[in-house]
Structure formats: C-alpha cells, structure tokens
Write a protein that holds these residues in place. Structure first.
Motif, PDB file in Angstrom:
ATOM      1  N   PHE A 185       0.842  -1.229  -0.169  1.00  0.00           N
ATOM      2  CA  PHE A 185      -0.200   0.035  -0.209  1.00  0.00           C
ATOM      3  C   PHE A 185       1.094   1.236   0.141  1.00  0.00           C
ATOM      4  CE2 PHE A 185      -2.705  -3.199   1.702  1.00  0.00           C
ATOM      5  CZ  PHE A 185      -3.656  -2.632   1.334  1.00  0.00           C
ATOM      6  N   PRO A 186       0.677   2.312  -0.358  1.00  0.00           N
ATOM      7  CA  PRO A 186       1.126   3.328  -1.124  1.00  0.00           C
ATOM      8  C   PRO A 186       0.996   4.748   0.506  1.00  0.00           C
ATOM      9  CG  PRO A 186      -0.350   3.456  -3.031  1.00  0.00           C
ATOM     10  CD  PRO A 186      -0.029   2.612  -1.690  1.00  0.00           C
ATOM     11  N   VAL A 187       1.567   5.195   0.561  1.00  0.00           N
ATOM     12  CA  VAL A 187       1.290   5.887   1.945  1.00  0.00           C
ATOM     13  C   VAL A 187       0.926   7.345   1.117  1.00  0.00           C
ATOM     14  CG1 VAL A 187       1.741   7.509   3.566  1.00  0.00           C
ATOM     15  CG2 VAL A 187       2.492   5.310   3.386  1.00  0.00           C
ATOM     16  N   GLY A 188       0.167   7.531   1.253  1.00  0.00           N
ATOM     17  CA  GLY A 188       0.193   9.542   0.331  1.00  0.00           C
ATOM     18  C   GLY A 188       1.064  10.609   0.661  1.00  0.00           C
ATOM     19  N   LYS A 189       1.067  11.625  -0.321  1.00  0.00           N
ATOM     20  CA  LYS A 189       2.671  12.571  -0.293  1.00  0.00           C
ATOM     21  C   LYS A 189       2.160  13.346   0.695  1.00  0.00           C
ATOM     22  CE  LYS A 189       3.565  12.248  -5.165  1.00  0.00           C
ATOM     23  NZ  LYS A 189       4.218  12.386  -6.331  1.00  0.00           N
ATOM     24  N   GLY A 190       1.022  13.466   1.367  1.00  0.00           N
ATOM     25  CA  GLY A 190       0.644  14.807   2.459  1.00  0.00           C
ATOM     26  C   GLY A 190       1.297  14.842   3.146  1.00  0.00           C
ATOM     27  N   THR A 191       0.577  13.000   3.167  1.00  0.00           N
ATOM     28  CA  THR A 191       1.041  12.571   4.566  1.00  0.00           C
ATOM     29  C   THR A 191       2.214  12.470   5.179  1.00  0.00           C
ATOM     30  OG1 THR A 191      -1.164  10.744   4.533  1.00  0.00           O
ATOM     31  CG2 THR A 191       0.636   9.821   6.189  1.00  0.00           C
ATOM     32  N   LEU A 192       3.281  11.952   3.654  1.00  0.00           N
ATOM     33  CA  LEU A 192       4.909  11.534   4.289  1.00  0.00           C
ATOM     34  C   LEU A 192       5.001  12.893   4.336  1.00  0.00           C
ATOM     35  CD1 LEU A 192       6.928   9.640   3.841  1.00  0.00           C
ATOM     36  CD2 LEU A 192       7.172  10.017   1.473  1.00  0.00           C
ATOM     37  N   LYS A 193       4.608  14.330   3.584  1.00  0.00           N
ATOM     38  CA  LYS A 193       5.110  15.505   4.356  1.00  0.00           C
ATOM     39  C   LYS A 193       4.546  15.648   5.897  1.00  0.00           C
ATOM     40  CE  LYS A 193       6.610  17.551   0.860  1.00  0.00           C
ATOM     41  NZ  LYS A 193       8.414  17.759   0.760  1.00  0.00           N
ATOM     42  N   SER A 194       3.347  15.539   6.349  1.00  0.00           N
ATOM     43  CA  SER A 194       3.336  15.461   7.326  1.00  0.00           C
ATOM     44  C   SER A 194       4.234  14.426   8.564  1.00  0.00           C
ATOM     45  CB  SER A 194       1.628  15.239   8.297  1.00  0.00           C
ATOM     46  OG  SER A 194       1.078  16.456   7.578  1.00  0.00           O
ATOM     47  N   ILE A 195       4.169  13.557   8.362  1.00  0.00           N
ATOM     48  CA  ILE A 195       5.067  12.339   9.191  1.00  0.00           C
ATOM     49  C   ILE A 195       6.901  13.390   9.164  1.00  0.00           C
ATOM     50  CG2 ILE A 195       6.288  10.316   9.357  1.00  0.00           C
ATOM     51  CD1 ILE A 195       3.747   9.161   8.030  1.00  0.00           C
ATOM     52  N   ALA A 196       7.366  13.786   8.101  1.00  0.00           N
ATOM     53  CA  ALA A 196       8.618  14.393   7.858  1.00  0.00           C
ATOM     54  C   ALA A 196       8.117  15.735   9.067  1.00  0.00           C
ATOM     55  CB  ALA A 196       8.646  14.987   6.929  1.00  0.00           C
ATOM     56  N   ARG A 197       7.362  16.277   8.829  1.00  0.00           N
ATOM     57  CA  ARG A 197       7.695  17.779   9.932  1.00  0.00           C
ATOM     58  C   ARG A 197       7.572  17.167  11.842  1.00  0.00           C
ATOM     59  NH1 ARG A 197       2.716  20.694   9.357  1.00  0.00           N
ATOM     60  NH2 ARG A 197       3.158  21.863  10.898  1.00  0.00           N
ATOM     61  N   LEU A 198       6.711  16.084  11.929  1.00  0.00           N
ATOM     62  CA  LEU A 198       6.722  15.158  12.889  1.00  0.00           C
ATOM     63  C   LEU A 198       7.641  14.852  13.523  1.00  0.00           C
ATOM     64  CD1 LEU A 198       5.388  14.059  15.536  1.00  0.00           C
ATOM     65  CD2 LEU A 198       4.454  12.267  13.797  1.00  0.00           C
ATOM     66  N   PHE A 199       8.673  14.271  12.955  1.00  0.00           N
ATOM     67  CA  PHE A 199       9.561  13.459  12.918  1.00  0.00           C
ATOM     68  C   PHE A 199      10.568  14.761  13.409  1.00  0.00           C
ATOM     69  CE2 PHE A 199       9.590   9.134  10.356  1.00  0.00           C
ATOM     70  CZ  PHE A 199       7.994   9.016  11.647  1.00  0.00           C
ATOM     71  N   GLN A 200      10.782  15.955  12.122  1.00  0.00           N
ATOM     72  CA  GLN A 200      11.653  16.509  12.358  1.00  0.00           C
ATOM     73  C   GLN A 200      11.475  17.462  13.745  1.00  0.00           C
ATOM     74  OE1 GLN A 200      11.008  18.720   9.010  1.00  0.00           O
ATOM     75  NE2 GLN A 200      11.986  18.012   7.422  1.00  0.00           N
ATOM     76  N   ALA A 201      10.332  17.624  14.467  1.00  0.00           N
ATOM     77  CA  ALA A 201      10.336  19.067  15.391  1.00  0.00           C
ATOM     78  C   ALA A 201      10.468  17.804  16.768  1.00  0.00           C
ATOM     79  CB  ALA A 201       8.809  18.802  15.372  1.00  0.00           C
ATOM     80  N   GLU A 202      10.548  16.172  16.894  1.00  0.00           N
ATOM     81  CA  GLU A 202      10.439  15.063  17.893  1.00  0.00           C
ATOM     82  C   GLU A 202      11.237  15.039  18.081  1.00  0.00           C
ATOM     83  OE1 GLU A 202       7.175  13.269  19.059  1.00  0.00           O
ATOM     84  OE2 GLU A 202       5.063  14.999  18.501  1.00  0.00           O
ATOM     85  N   GLN A 203      12.558  15.392  16.766  1.00  0.00           N
ATOM     86  CA  GLN A 203      13.637  14.860  17.647  1.00  0.00           C
ATOM     87  C   GLN A 203      14.501  15.554  19.351  1.00  0.00           C
ATOM     88  OE1 GLN A 203      16.057  12.339  15.716  1.00  0.00           O
ATOM     89  NE2 GLN A 203      13.508  11.815  15.227  1.00  0.00           N
ATOM     90  N   LYS A 204      14.969  14.804  19.715  1.00  0.00           N
ATOM     91  CA  LYS A 204      15.611  14.898  20.974  1.00  0.00           C
ATOM     92  C   LYS A 204      17.306  15.011  20.907  1.00  0.00           C
ATOM     93  CE  LYS A 204      11.255  13.950  23.249  1.00  0.00           C
ATOM     94  NZ  LYS A 204      10.346  13.498  22.043  1.00  0.00           N
ATOM     95  N   THR A 205      17.682  15.712  22.218  1.00  0.00           N
ATOM     96  CA  THR A 205      19.117  15.481  22.204  1.00  0.00           C
ATOM     97  C   THR A 205      18.916  15.020  23.661  1.00  0.00           C
ATOM     98  OG1 THR A 205      20.317  17.172  20.466  1.00  0.00           O
ATOM     99  CG2 THR A 205      21.376  16.166  22.624  1.00  0.00           C
ATOM    100  N   TRP A 206      19.688  13.615  23.961  1.00  0.00           N
ATOM    101  CA  TRP A 206      18.986  13.614  25.973  1.00  0.00           C
ATOM    102  C   TRP A 206      20.506  13.325  26.112  1.00  0.00           C
ATOM    103  CZ3 TRP A 206      15.215  11.534  27.607  1.00  0.00           C
ATOM    104  CH2 TRP A 206      14.120  11.542  27.541  1.00  0.00           C
TER     105      TRP A 206
END
Length: 438
Positions: A185-206
């Motif tokens: 199943f393909p994941v939509g381009k709009g979804t992937l852009k939102s996932i990228a934003r989510l990952f980018q925002a939630e990268q933490k440095t421990w």
C-alpha cells in the motif's frame, strides 16, 4: 465461499514486541524529553483522540498533523493519520488500511467491508490489526519493522532517512499477509510531508546520564535456579501505565532503572508506576533514551531498596550457555524462565531493524512474552547478559517458530553509554565477566 469465510481463511503471522507503546505525552517529563510545540505550518488541534480505527468514520484530518491535548492535564502529543483504500467496482468490496504515525511508532489496521458493485452486492466486514513483520520501502531502502497488537517501533535509520530527505521520496508499506492480492500500500504524499514535520520536530538530544557500575561478588560456580532467583529477583521491577506494561531492572549503584525504549516511549504519560517483588512501589521518570539500541533509563522518585544486578561487562555470552529470563509477562510479575544461548549474532538479513549494525543480539530460548520487554537476561551466576527485547513467533509467510528470542547485549549498551569498566585492585581475581568469583 462467502465474503467473511474468505477473510477467516487468510493466514496472519505474528511477532511479539514485548511491550506496548503509542504517543508521547508531556506530563512531568524532564525538559530534555519534552515535546516542543510545532509552531509552523498547519496543525489541527483536537481535545481527544479521534475514532481513527473506524474506516467509516467521518473525518477530515487525514494526512494532517494533529495535536491531541488532554482536557484534564493539558498534556499533548502529535500524530498523523493516513487511509488508503480501493473499491472493487464489480462486487462493491472496499479494502484498505489505516495507519497512525507517532514520533517513533506506527500503528496499523487492515479492513474490508461489503457494498454493491456493477454485478453483485456483498455484505459483512472485517477489521484487524497489522500482524507479523511489515516492510517499509522508502528512498530505495527497505526496513523490516517488528511489532505486536498492530503497533510497531520505527527504526531510527528510517526516521533519519525521512528527515534527511524531507519526506520527498515515495513510501510504501508491505504487509506480511495482505488482503487477497493486495499486499503493498502506498502512503500519500501529503501524509509523508506531515510525518516528516513530526519527525523533524520531535528529535531530541538526550544527555547521557552518569551511570555508575561496580565490580560485584558472584558465585564461582553455577547456581541452581531456586538458589539464584532470590538473589536477583529483588532487583527486577515491573513498569506499568494504564496503557502499557513491561519490565526493568536496577542497573547502577545510584538506583537507576534500565528497560527497553519501546516500553516507555508512546505510553502517553510522563511518570511510570514501578513495583518490585518485595512490594516496594514508586514512580519514575525517563532520563535517557537510545532509539538505536532500544533501551531507556529511568530515575525513580524514591530509591528502591535493592542492589543493582551484577553486570557481565567484559565479555559476550557463548552459545550453549545457560540463561534465565525474569520479567512480568502480561503483568505477572516475577516470572522466571530458563534456557540457553542459541547464538550471539549481528542483526543481518531478517533481523535488520532489531538493532543497528555493529551491535550483537543474544539469541536464546528462555520463554518470553509481551510484558517481558526490558527485563534482564542473566547467566547461571546471576550476571546480566542483556536486555530482553523481542520474541519471534512466526515467519512472514506464516510458518510457526518456537523459542527464538532476542536480548540486546549489555556490553553494547554500556558502550553506547560510553561507560568505562570499573578498576579492579587485583585483576587476577576477576572472572570472564569482570566480577569477583568466590
């Protein structure tokens, strides 16, 4: 054969991820771990989580970044929902999948329901969680992902690839047993852009904690399990929230607790309920997470009255060595199982995704189940060999497997924490693990 009987005849495979996870909330989490608010772009606010599991629910926020905030505590987390489906024009059957993406997890469901097509009408419906190994295809790379109850822990390498490419490549999900001929199943381009934003925002440095380990005194010879368990059980803990459960153990002289990363991420809480076999209870907060090796360290609010486990920090175990696993499968605390080390191997081929390259997995046959995740694997002298992580129950093509379980080597965990071996006054007194045997 009826529509529903066709579904029932399908084979679905399973792999146990020995814990539970979901989305990360902010309650009482240290500043280093807090989710930073996403202040750019379009974010949809929700006060409660949506009924995303229902394929027929009326919902306008597919593919968008959603901020879910608790009315009671004000805690929040971010998710992205995606739905991909197709309808057979001949028989009216709609089939598809729904995925829910968190900061480092994906949860998925397959569904089918009937309708009327050009030639025939069908009835009935079926809705079930993803099972078995799933494969993610992105930017020319394949990622094998393991999970349980429809929820999968995403490899850090996959997350990093999404971030580095800004979600500009195509993403597809291959199910180990799809519906009929539909497996990818393909994941939509709009979804992937939102996932990228989510990952980018939630990268933490421990910041790596100062974990203090010590040379322990252990038995010179192997101990019977009935004599060994009373020595190590007090150092093993159960970790619980309203939504998840797992195991852990005291790892350092200052009372820090080690467990799996997937036990504590995505639980929706900042505090975890900790209990021991001696009925000690406290709460604990996460102070460090290593997504690559899938381990986490918790600091209890009240120090538990128990010694850290002796650690085998100088050597890896050997195939054939006797081992014992202790944990809380399905919340049943203090469960003990015995086995042997089957192999010490690198995560290659079908084991990719369990750990990064260069890390060794301790494969063993001591029975483990969901809830064992994060518990210790020890040798017959009670020395810690690894952190129990996964149980492999079936292959992707439906063949049953037995007694194939994995722990992350404690030697590699200590390397990741950049710990130095304790200094011995007389190294000649040390055994192969680095402890004093007498």
């Amino acid at each position: 054969m009826s529509f529903k009987s066709k579904l029932a005849a399908g084979l679905f495979v399973s792999i146990s991820l020995l814990g539970a996870n979901g989305a990360i909330a902010n309650a009482n989490i240290p500043d280093a771990a807090r989710i930073k608010p996403i202040t750019y772009g379009n974010v949809v606010d929700k006060e409660i989580d949506v009924d995303w599991k229902n394929p027929k629910v009326k919902f306008d926020e597919w593919s968008k970044l959603i901020k879910v905030t608790s009315k009671v505590s004000g805690d929040y987390y971010y998710v992205v929902l995606d739905r991909d489906y197709k309808t057979n024009v001949s028989n009216g059957v709609t089939e598809g999948l729904i995925t829910r993406w968190g900061s480092d997890t994906v949860t998925g469901y397959q569904y089918m329901y009937g309708g009327c097509g050009l030639w025939v009408c069908t009835s009935g419906s079926d809705f079930r969680e993803f099972s078995g190994v799933i494969e993610l295809y992105y930017a020319g790379e394949t990622y094998l992902v393991y999970g349980d109850s429809g929820e999968y822990s995403l490899p850090q390498s996959f997350i990093s690839n999404i971030i580095s490419t800004n979600g500009d490549q195509s993403l597809s999900i291959k199910l180990s047993k799809g519906r009929g001929d539909t497996k990818v199943f393909p994941v939509g381009k709009g979804t992937l852009k939102s996932i990228a934003r989510l990952f980018q925002a939630e990268q933490k440095t421990w910041q790596k904690p100062k974990v203090s380990i010590q040379i322990s005194t252990v038995s010179k010879s192997s101990l019977p399990a009935e004599d060994l368990i009373p020595k190590i059980a007090p150092s093993v803990v159960s970790i619980r929230t309203d939504k998840s459960l797992g195991s852990g153990f005291i790892v350092s002289t200052d009372g820090l607790i080690m467990t799996n990363r997937h036990v504590v991420t995505g639980s929706g809480v900042g505090k975890f309920q900790i209990s021991t076999s001696s009925n000690q209870k406290t709460t604990a907060s996460v102070v460090y997470i290593d997504k690559q090796l899938d381990f986490a360290i918790l600091k209890p609010d009240t120090r538990l009255q128990a010694a850290p486990l002796p650690i085998c920090y100088l050597s890896y175990p050997k195939a054939g060595q006797d081992v014992i696993a202790i944990g809380s499968p399905d919340g049943i605390a203090g469960t003990v199982t015995k086995g042997v080390v089957s192999a010490v191997r690198q995560p290659v081929d079908q084991l990719r995704g369990l750990a990064p390259e260069g890390v060794l997995l301790v494969q063993h046959d001591a029975a483990i189940s969901p809830g064992n995740s994060g518990g210790p694997l020890v040798n017959s002298r009670g020395e810690l060999l690894g952190v129990n992580t996964y149980g492999l129950n079936q292959t992707a093509d439906g063949r049953s497997l037995q007694n194939i379980n994995f722990a992350i080597s404690i030697v590699d965990v200590l390397k990741a924490l950049e710990l130095r071996a304790p200094v011995a006054v007389n190294p000649k007194l040390l055994n192969a693990c680095g402890n004093i045997a007498q």
